[in-house]
Design a protein around this motif. Structure first.
Motif, PDB file in Angstrom:
ATOM      1  N   PRO C 294       0.886  -1.306  -0.099  1.00  0.00           N
ATOM      2  CA  PRO C 294       0.338  -0.149   0.036  1.00  0.00           C
ATOM      3  C   PRO C 294       0.838   1.070   0.235  1.00  0.00           C
ATOM      4  N   THR C 295       2.151   1.055  -0.365  1.00  0.00           N
ATOM      5  CA  THR C 295       2.893   2.331  -0.368  1.00  0.00           C
ATOM      6  C   THR C 295       3.034   3.104  -1.674  1.00  0.00           C
ATOM      7  N   GLY C 296       2.504   2.513  -2.331  1.00  0.00           N
ATOM      8  CA  GLY C 296       2.511   2.996  -4.086  1.00  0.00           C
ATOM      9  C   GLY C 296       3.895   2.884  -4.656  1.00  0.00           C
ATOM     10  N   ALA C 297       4.433   1.968  -4.264  1.00  0.00           N
ATOM     11  CA  ALA C 297       5.699   1.537  -4.832  1.00  0.00           C
ATOM     12  C   ALA C 297       5.593   1.018  -6.209  1.00  0.00           C
ATOM     13  N   ARG C 298       6.600   1.683  -7.053  1.00  0.00           N
ATOM     14  CA  ARG C 298       6.766   1.620  -8.514  1.00  0.00           C
ATOM     15  C   ARG C 298       7.227   0.355  -8.934  1.00  0.00           C
ATOM     16  N   PHE C 299       8.384  -0.161  -8.081  1.00  0.00           N
ATOM     17  CA  PHE C 299       9.179  -1.119  -8.557  1.00  0.00           C
ATOM     18  C   PHE C 299       9.232  -2.254  -7.422  1.00  0.00           C
ATOM     19  N   GLY C 300       9.423  -3.403  -8.195  1.00  0.00           N
ATOM     20  CA  GLY C 300       9.335  -4.461  -7.154  1.00  0.00           C
ATOM     21  C   GLY C 300       8.232  -5.445  -7.650  1.00  0.00           C
ATOM     22  N   LEU C 301       8.307  -6.719  -7.168  1.00  0.00           N
ATOM     23  CA  LEU C 301       7.305  -7.754  -7.673  1.00  0.00           C
ATOM     24  C   LEU C 301       5.818  -7.325  -6.910  1.00  0.00           C
ATOM     25  N   GLY C 302       6.064  -7.030  -5.641  1.00  0.00           N
ATOM     26  CA  GLY C 302       4.710  -6.597  -4.962  1.00  0.00           C
ATOM     27  C   GLY C 302       4.122  -5.308  -5.694  1.00  0.00           C
ATOM     28  N   ALA C 303       4.676  -4.426  -6.120  1.00  0.00           N
ATOM     29  CA  ALA C 303       4.325  -3.324  -6.959  1.00  0.00           C
ATOM     30  C   ALA C 303       3.597  -3.804  -8.155  1.00  0.00           C
ATOM     31  N   ARG C 304       4.390  -4.843  -9.084  1.00  0.00           N
ATOM     32  CA  ARG C 304       3.604  -5.358 -10.057  1.00  0.00           C
ATOM     33  C   ARG C 304       2.279  -6.107  -9.850  1.00  0.00           C
ATOM     34  N   LEU C 305       2.387  -6.738  -8.843  1.00  0.00           N
ATOM     35  CA  LEU C 305       1.159  -7.592  -8.114  1.00  0.00           C
ATOM     36  C   LEU C 305       0.179  -6.609  -7.911  1.00  0.00           C
ATOM     37  N   LEU C 306       0.455  -5.541  -7.262  1.00  0.00           N
ATOM     38  CA  LEU C 306      -0.530  -4.497  -6.920  1.00  0.00           C
ATOM     39  C   LEU C 306      -1.114  -3.603  -8.436  1.00  0.00           C
ATOM     40  N   THR C 307      -0.327  -3.272  -9.478  1.00  0.00           N
ATOM     41  CA  THR C 307      -0.792  -2.696 -10.650  1.00  0.00           C
ATOM     42  C   THR C 307      -1.334  -3.582 -11.303  1.00  0.00           C
ATOM     43  N   GLY C 308      -0.962  -4.913 -11.369  1.00  0.00           N
ATOM     44  CA  GLY C 308      -1.818  -5.746 -12.279  1.00  0.00           C
ATOM     45  C   GLY C 308      -3.020  -5.923 -11.695  1.00  0.00           C
ATOM     46  N   SER C 309      -3.438  -5.679 -10.286  1.00  0.00           N
ATOM     47  CA  SER C 309      -4.589  -5.945  -9.697  1.00  0.00           C
ATOM     48  C   SER C 309      -5.558  -4.748  -9.911  1.00  0.00           C
ATOM     49  N   TYR C 310      -4.971  -3.524  -9.998  1.00  0.00           N
ATOM     50  CA  TYR C 310      -5.613  -2.400 -10.042  1.00  0.00           C
ATOM     51  C   TYR C 310      -6.071  -2.317 -11.606  1.00  0.00           C
ATOM     52  N   TYR C 311      -5.232  -2.679 -12.778  1.00  0.00           N
ATOM     53  CA  TYR C 311      -5.608  -2.572 -14.053  1.00  0.00           C
ATOM     54  C   TYR C 311      -6.321  -3.537 -14.695  1.00  0.00           C
ATOM     55  N   GLY C 312      -6.839  -4.561 -13.739  1.00  0.00           N
ATOM     56  CA  GLY C 312      -7.164  -5.971 -14.322  1.00  0.00           C
ATOM     57  C   GLY C 312      -6.299  -6.282 -15.382  1.00  0.00           C
ATOM     58  N   GLN C 313      -4.955  -6.282 -15.106  1.00  0.00           N
ATOM     59  CA  GLN C 313      -4.195  -7.361 -16.311  1.00  0.00           C
ATOM     60  C   GLN C 313      -3.945  -8.515 -15.415  1.00  0.00           C
ATOM     61  N   THR C 314      -4.715  -9.381 -15.722  1.00  0.00           N
ATOM     62  CA  THR C 314      -4.544 -10.873 -14.976  1.00  0.00           C
ATOM     63  C   THR C 314      -3.181 -11.264 -15.278  1.00  0.00           C
ATOM     64  N   VAL C 315      -2.846 -11.563 -16.601  1.00  0.00           N
ATOM     65  CA  VAL C 315      -1.573 -12.183 -16.769  1.00  0.00           C
ATOM     66  C   VAL C 315      -0.425 -11.733 -16.145  1.00  0.00           C
ATOM     67  N   GLN C 316      -0.511 -10.279 -16.072  1.00  0.00           N
ATOM     68  CA  GLN C 316       0.475  -9.790 -15.399  1.00  0.00           C
ATOM     69  C   GLN C 316       0.785  -9.779 -13.866  1.00  0.00           C
ATOM     70  N   ILE C 317      -0.234 -10.142 -13.353  1.00  0.00           N
ATOM     71  CA  ILE C 317      -0.563 -10.733 -11.982  1.00  0.00           C
ATOM     72  C   ILE C 317       0.245 -12.147 -11.789  1.00  0.00           C
ATOM     73  N   TRP C 318      -0.183 -12.923 -12.538  1.00  0.00           N
ATOM     74  CA  TRP C 318       0.289 -14.279 -12.540  1.00  0.00           C
ATOM     75  C   TRP C 318       1.773 -14.350 -13.027  1.00  0.00           C
ATOM     76  N   ALA C 319       2.252 -13.354 -14.043  1.00  0.00           N
ATOM     77  CA  ALA C 319       3.448 -13.581 -14.264  1.00  0.00           C
ATOM     78  C   ALA C 319       4.501 -13.227 -13.170  1.00  0.00           C
ATOM     79  N   ALA C 320       4.053 -12.066 -12.344  1.00  0.00           N
ATOM     80  CA  ALA C 320       4.924 -11.503 -11.120  1.00  0.00           C
ATOM     81  C   ALA C 320       4.515 -12.616 -10.128  1.00  0.00           C
ATOM     82  N   LEU C 321       3.398 -13.289  -9.900  1.00  0.00           N
ATOM     83  CA  LEU C 321       3.316 -14.275  -8.874  1.00  0.00           C
ATOM     84  C   LEU C 321       4.454 -15.346  -9.061  1.00  0.00           C
ATOM     85  N   PHE C 322       4.548 -15.803 -10.432  1.00  0.00           N
ATOM     86  CA  PHE C 322       5.433 -17.006 -10.854  1.00  0.00           C
ATOM     87  C   PHE C 322       6.954 -16.517 -10.431  1.00  0.00           C
TER      88      PHE C 322
END
Lengths: 307, 273, 350
Positions: C294-322
């Motif tokens: 929740p810190t609005g980080a732009r870089f990092g895997l957690g940040a990728r999870l978050l942005t993927g979640s906000y913008y509905g980019q499912t595959v991005q979430i999965w890729a970050a998770l993997f």
């Protein structure tokens, strides 16, 4: 070596002199630092004396005094140094926040802990134990499942939260789903290991009774697996709570501990944030304590329970 | 002295041996090659006999017992128990097995431990209670039914294990070095008790042991085995009387049999370096 | 001896390979099964969305209105509209992406980022210190690269892990040798494992940011804290593992406290230490990821999870998770490899 008996300078242990010197130096630098140091060393000294006692009450008092001292130092530091509430609230502020917001805290507790964490915990544990029993008959599947399970149990499962929120919506169901995924693999690995743990001799005995598979399972292998299963259950109480709270960071109705933490943060009500954390700490310890109690009742026979 | 020899019962009726092994073979395949645990083992055990198996490690005595109990499959030869295959006999609950360790379930009281086979075999509650009280009395553990295994000494736990094996009235009792982990004094006491038990219940007993005095003291027939490959070196019919106080171990007849046993072991290279 | 017939033992290498294959086969089968279930589930999971899209496109669907679709069971829908199923498998914004789509996304965001990559050497043509052209380095320093984000998460994790482990070992030594420390700190160390400390990770970041501490350090503090307690608890258990018999032997040698520590306690504690290290590093990684949330980080895997979640980019979430999963597995494996090396050298390997 007794603290007092060690004949050092002027009959007192050199450690006491060093502590005193530190306090004096602290006072010279800043009266507040001196005060903190003095409180610390006095409390430590009390604990040293208590640690040498034989009575159980004295020994129990030591960690309590340690914890209370930390709280006192915290309180004094915040007040004396004028630390901004936003950076770090004092324990008294947190207590005020707790007392003033009991209904909100209770609602959050029900949403996150009871509906999210607990339901996920129970469902996940049941699924894991069921899977372990289902897999029990196949050596082949077990040999494949244990490494895979161990692997997945080490992964940042909490990262599945956004996916599960997408599938199950914002309500408590997605939080429960995250908890299920988080507790499933550790408990599965423990349950499979527990079911394998019976000695050959015990299984031979069952064989001589011409016992059926299910008789063997319920009379021998499940009771013998309980210590392992409880090991997993204990570890997973914390995981369940973490899963539920963190999952709420990804989307939640307007209630829930994760939600409250996030929004109170946004409005800089740090005391409320800490109040929620205090509640989660108590909830986590409480849940762990319940499981440990159940473990004591059900595995009273295990060497680890007989001190 | 010889009038009351056990084993020499009514000779007129032809007797079907309870356990009959003919040319039994058991070969294990291991990483280091095949191991002949049993080779060409032939033995008849009549009803009511007390048969001891003695020999050094690896001579196959435990393996033989396990074959009788359908815990191992022979790779050659035949063996019948009560006229059927060991596995069928097992399913008919024809024998009780006592292991080296008591193996009692720590989460059950002694009573409930003894009830374990009874529950599995489907005896009703009242019958279970009756049998438990019966066998507790037989092994001299009355009053200890409600205790947990860890509250009992090693000797008492082993007695409970024997009680458990007796509870369901199997005709055959197979015991694999049951007293091996106990000290000598307890062992002597339990040997006496076992003989008394045997006299009262008249079961057929197969007993594996490392101890020559124990084998000679307890048995009507002593089977001396030797390893590599596991085989029978000698079968000794004991002519000691039925009444055997512990002092009988000092009599010349006892010593003669023990001597014969030792010869058999020596012939099987048990004492070689 | 003459009775025994020996068959020639298999050669060491073929026996070793056979054992590896025997051990790997069940794992391969289980993983294959899981992947198969995943692939099969893609269709049903995306079915409602595909159905909706098909009806908007004008196709005939049973039932026709979205309300009725919402009320009908999934099995019923699938049976009534079998032609929609293939579309469900290749849906663009899926609820459940196919395994291969995730892999493609991961490839695209790692090696797929290279532009005109070639080996330049370190001579006159060198563009940077690595010997590869700058186009190659895009794989690791482009803002879209998963490796870039992974490193942004791994760096504080490793630093924090090192700090937490170091301090943890020191505290464990103190606890084992000082009774007061033992009685006052150990109960709290154990109790802290029941407290969901992870939940406050983001907060600590915000607080520290407000004070002016930014960048690597706040995240390192989180991961150091999370690896600290498992190491303390495990190390204490390990340092105390020598039994009365071993300690008595030391006493007969008049071993000093330091000698007992270095010669007995420390070696005995290593198996426990390594187990805790594995738990600690996994916890440290999770901590860093959660700290980014929740810190609005732009870089990092957690940040990728978050942005993927906000913008509905499912595959991005999965890729970050993997990527996070692979990173965690890699870290734990490295520690496991070090453990095997050290313990075999000491004869403690299982």
């Amino acid at each position: 070596m007794s603290v007092v008996a060690n004949r050092g300078f002027a009959g007192l242990n050199p450690k006491i002199w060093m502590a005193a010197a530190a306090c004096v130096a602290g006072f010279a630098y800043d009266w507040r630092v001196g005060l903190l140091l003095t409180i610390w060393f006095v409390a430590w000294g009390v604990n040293v004396v208590l640690s040498g006692q034989r009575s159980r009450a004295a020994r129990l008092a030591v960690p309590v005094i340690f914890g209370v001292t930390l709280l006192v130092l915290w309180q004094i530091s915040v007040r004396a140094f004028g630390v901004n509430q936003v950076i770090l609230p004092a324990p008294s502020d947190i207590w005020t926040a707790i007392v003033q917001n009991v209904p909100i805290l209770w609602a959050d507790f029900m949403q996150t802990v009871v509906k999210g964490a607990l339901s996920g915990y129970v469902i996940g544990a049941a699924l894991a134990i069921g899977t372990a029993i289902a897999v029990d008959r196949s050596q082949f599947l077990q040999r494949g499942l244990l490494p895979v399970g161990n692997f997945i149990a080490a992964l940042p499962i909490v990262g599945t939260a956004p996916i599960l929120v997408m599938w199950f919506g914002f309500g408590w169901q997605s939080k429960a789903a995250v908890v299920v995924v988080m507790v499933f693999f550790p408990i599965l690995v423990n349950a499979v290991a527990g079911l394998k743990a019976t000695e050959a001799m015990q299984r031979d005995l069952m064989h001589t009774y011409a016992a059926s598979y299910w008789q063997g399972l319920f009379k021998l292998r499940l009771p013998a697996a309980l210590p392992f299963i409880f090991n997993g259950l204990k570890v997973c109480t914390t995981l369940a709570l973490i899963g539920a709270i963190v999952a709420e960071f990804f989307g939640s109705p307007i209630v829930g501990m994760g939600f409250r933490i996030k929004t109170s943060f946004g409005t800089l009500e740090l005391a409320m944030v800490w109040a929620e954390i205090a509640v989660s700490a108590v909830a986590g310890s409480g849940l762990y304590g319940l499981v440990a109690l159940a473990e004591r009742r059900m595995t009273f026979w295990h060497p680890s329970q007989q001190r | 002295m010889t009038t009351d020899s056990i084993g020499a019962t009514d000779q007129s009726a032809p007797r079907e041996p309870v356990i009959q092994a003919t040319d039994l073979d058991l070969t294990f395949q291991t990483n280091d090659g095949p191991v002949h645990a049993l080779k060409g083992v032939s033995l008849d055990i009549q009803k009511g006999e007390f048969v001891s198996f003695i020999g050094p490690s690896g001579c196959g005595k435990t393996t033989f017992l396990r074959v009788m109990a359908a815990l191992e499959e022979p790779t050659g030869g035949t063996i019948t128990v009560n006229g059927m295959t060991p596995d069928e006999a097992r399913r008919k609950r024809a024998y009780g097995y006592v292991f080296q360790a008591a193996g009692l379930y720590p989460w059950r009281t002694i009573e409930k431990n003894i009830k374990l086979p009874l529950e599995i075999m489907g005896f009703d509650r009242a019958e279970q209670e009756k049998r438990v009280n019966n066998v507790l009395q037989l092994v001299d553990l009355e009053g200890f039914g409600k205790k947990y295994p860890w509250q009992l000494s090693g000797g008492m736990q082993q007695r409970a294990s024997i009680a458990r094996a007796l509870a369901f009235d199997a005709d055959i009792l197979l015991m694999d070095e049951p007293f091996g982990a106990l000290d000598e004094i307890v062992r002597d006491h339990l040997n006496e008790q076992l003989l008394k038990l045997w006299a009262r219940t008249n079961k057929t007993i197969g007993f594996v042991t490392h101890s020559i005095p124990e084998a000679v003291y307890l048995s009507t027939k002593i089977v001396v085995m030797s390893p590599r490959p596991g085989r029978i070196t000698d079968i000794i019919e004991s002519d000691l009387p039925a009444e055997r106080p512990l002092d009988i171990r000092d009599t010349p007849e006892f010593l003669a049999i023990a001597h014969r046993v030792r010869d058999g072991l020596r012939a099987g290279h048990a004492y070689d370096d | 001896m003459s009775d025994l017939t020996q068959t020639a033992p298999r050669s060491g290498l073929s026996l070793g390979l056979l054992n590896v294959a025997r051990g790997a086969l069940p794992v391969v089968v289980v993983v294959g099964l899981l992947l198969g279930i995943w692939l099969a589930a893609v269709g049903p999971m995306n079915f409602r969305l595909a159905l909706d899209q098909a009806s908007r496109g004008g196709a005939d669907v049973v039932p026709a209105t979205p309300q009725e679709q919402g009320q009908t069971g999934l099995i019923r829908l699938m049976l009534d509209n079998p032609s929609v199923l293939p579309a469900a498998y290749v849906f663009e914004r899926p609820r459940l992406p196919r395994p291969q789509d995730v892999l493609i996304e991961m490839r695209d965001n790692t090696v797929g980022l290279a532009r005109g990559c070639e080996w330049t050497g370190w001579g006159a043509e060198a563009e940077n210190w690595t010997g590869f052209s700058d186009g190659c380095l895009r794989v690791v320093n482009n803002r879209r690269s998963l490796i870039f984000h992974a490193w942004k998460t791994l760096a504080p994790t490793l630093v924090g892990f090192a700090i937490g482990t170091g301090l943890g070992i020191l505290l464990a030594v103190g606890i084992v040798h000082n009774r007061t420390m033992d009685l006052s700190v150990m109960p709290w160390a154990i109790a802290s494992q029941t407290i969901p400390i992870l939940a406050i990770a983001p907060m600590v970041i915000v607080v520290l940011n407000a004070v002016g501490v930014q960048g690597l350090l706040p995240k390192s503090l989180i991961s150091s804290y999370l690896s600290f307690f498992p190491v303390v608890v495990g190390m204490v258990k390990g340092l105390r593992s020598p039994g009365a018999m071993e300690l008595d032997l030391m006493r007969t040698y008049s071993g000093s406290g330091a000698q007992v520590f270095w010669k007995l306690r420390l070696p005995a504690s290593l198996p426990y230490l390594f187990t805790s290290l594995k738990i600690g590093i996994a916890a440290a990684l999770v901590g860093t990821i959660v700290a980014e949330l929740p810190t609005g980080a732009r870089f990092g895997l957690g940040a990728r999870l978050l942005t993927g979640s906000y913008y509905g980019q499912t595959v991005q979430i999965w890729a970050a998770l993997f990527t996070a999963a692979i990173s965690a597995a890699l870290l734990v494996w490295i520690i496991g490899a070090i453990e095997r090396r050290v313990l075999t050298g000491m004869g403690l390997a299982r």
